[in-house]
Design an enzyme around this catalytic site. Sequence first.
Site, short mmCIF file in Angstrom:
data_model
loop_
_atom_site.label_atom_id
_atom_site.label_comp_id
_atom_site.label_asym_id
_atom_site.label_seq_id
_atom_site.Cartn_x
_atom_site.Cartn_y
_atom_site.Cartn_z
N HIS A 35 51.27 32.89 35.63
CA HIS A 35 50.56 32.08 34.62
C HIS A 35 50.04 32.93 33.47
CE1 HIS A 35 50.56 29.26 37.99
NE2 HIS A 35 50.38 28.32 37.09
N GLU A 88 41.55 39.38 44.00
CA GLU A 88 40.94 39.02 42.72
C GLU A 88 39.43 39.30 42.69
OE1 GLU A 88 43.15 37.18 44.29
OE2 GLU A 88 44.77 36.73 42.87
#
Length: 577
Positions: free
Chosen positions: A33, A54
Amino acid sequence: MTQEDKRLTGGELLANTLAAAGVKRVFALHGGHLDGFFKGCVEADIDLMDFRHEAAAGHAADAFARVTDGLGVCAITAGPGFTNALTAIANAWLDSSPVLFIIGAAPLREIETNPLQGGIDQVAAARPLAKWAISVPVTERIPDLTAMAIRKALTGRKGPVVLEVPIDVLHASVRASQATTPCGLATRPTPAPSPLEARRFLELLAAARRPVVIAGFEAVSTRTGEALTRFTDAAKVPVFAKTQAMGLLGAAHPLDGGAAANLAALPMLGLPRPDLVILLGARLGLLLGGRSGSVVPHEARVIQVHSDAGEIGRLRDIDLPIAADPAETLDAVMAAAHGAFPGYGDWPARAAGARRLLTGAYPDRETPAGIHPHHAAAAVAEAVGSEAIWTLDGGEAASWAGGAITVSGPGRVLTHGYLGCLGTGLGYAIGAQAAYPNRRVIHVTGDGSMGFHVQELDTIVRHGMPIVTVVLNNQAWGMCLHGQQIMFGQNYNVLTRLGGTCYADIATAFGCVSERVTTYDAIAPAMARALSCGRPAFVEIMTDQDAIHPITLSMLGTVDKGAKEVQIPYYENVPAD
Ligand SMILES: Cc1ncc(C[n+]2csc(CCOP(=O)(O)OP(=O)(O)O)c2C)c(N)n1
């Protein structure tokens, strides 16, 4: 084709805006993305640093912001990447750390089609955890909305902002002349106190006999450190600090009293309590004793300096509220004083002596049960010296280390804030090392907390960072185990023991230079090897599971004899019927 006619993709516009803001590095974990953005970063010469989770990437960006007193930037992919990063966003929010989180998203036009990694309202999920969150609706708005996000992160009370950029918005292109401009990137107001506030500050100092400064997160900057040193040297007010704000006076300043929690122990040292507390960029809350008055006595007068006026007065009335920058405030007070400060006899030196509180408290360096964690931390601190940046993780491990280390400047200690979030340390260490490649970075943690992001050892090795990780391994979730034992009896434990995992072996497998240490005398040579090897290094120290840090006792609280109360561990007790 003129520059105006040149077509730019959303990814290029985003990267160019970051470059215009002075961003040189983005902490990230890949997801398609964001490929449009990553390509823009490569073209704009912005360094991309990749992680294995993350949350760790987010913690690294957060640490980068803390140690540079600037902006951290983290880019994470749509859906699960975003949900994995929520902890890092929340952690930065509760510590007012300025991080720009760039979040990928499914195409706007595919809303409600069950698209890949879509289907959740990311902005709605982010809003309660961030200072500001928005989705960029069209490509041409990327520059001004990104600039607004950066402004919001870095001004007033700082904090994390979330900028969602859907994949179609990133990949579409517009003519340069169609795009907005990144306005207001340099906005950094530093409000000063009014002349009246500066005079009132001096009046309260003149009326006090036992003043102290407690420095908090907003005081963590070189400029405030310098202003505070000038003020302390002139006014002779001892300085205490939340752990994150240690080092403002440099190493070994005679009026550095160490941790703010030491103020709670002054009566044990036969000293009276402060009658004036200057909260410098510090917020009231559990880390300053909550409502108990143990750190900030109820009867003391209080000056609170904080950029967020709404923060001033949480938990108690404040005698002098000043919504301004800490350094500006100290400079204004100094200017108004014209060198005339009252002086406080032997109070400053005696109060600052509280920093030696734990010296001598634990006579045995080791027992058959293991090395005492106080002595383990002290030996590590001795080996490292005062020039390093420390990231402290774990429950009691962070406190043992926090009490042992000395640092020579602000922004050198990163540890838990009000999220009380275990697992932040490795990400913090990587962010700090990325900011200062030539500075020594030491990460100290408990064995439980080591497990949250152990995979980031791979990140450290891949990027060749000579971080030294120290695990104080008591084979337990120590703070939790000790809390249970204090409340329910010595033999009680539920979910709080861990096994004999050899973390040094795990670290070796990731490529670190590692060793496990089982005796006190072996710590110094192991640290010397770790510090001199020039590679990612790992020292696992086997500690005594029964050693309890006083912080656990103080956080658990007690029920006074005869009191009709139910003990609520870690919070205030509630009245019983
Ligand atoms: C992410 C997260 N999970 C759980 C907790 C609850 N918790 C607080 S202290 C603690 C124990 C920490 O153990 P360890 O890291 O081994 O350090 P020690 O206390 O043994 O030094 C736990 C589980 C927390 N604060 N954060």
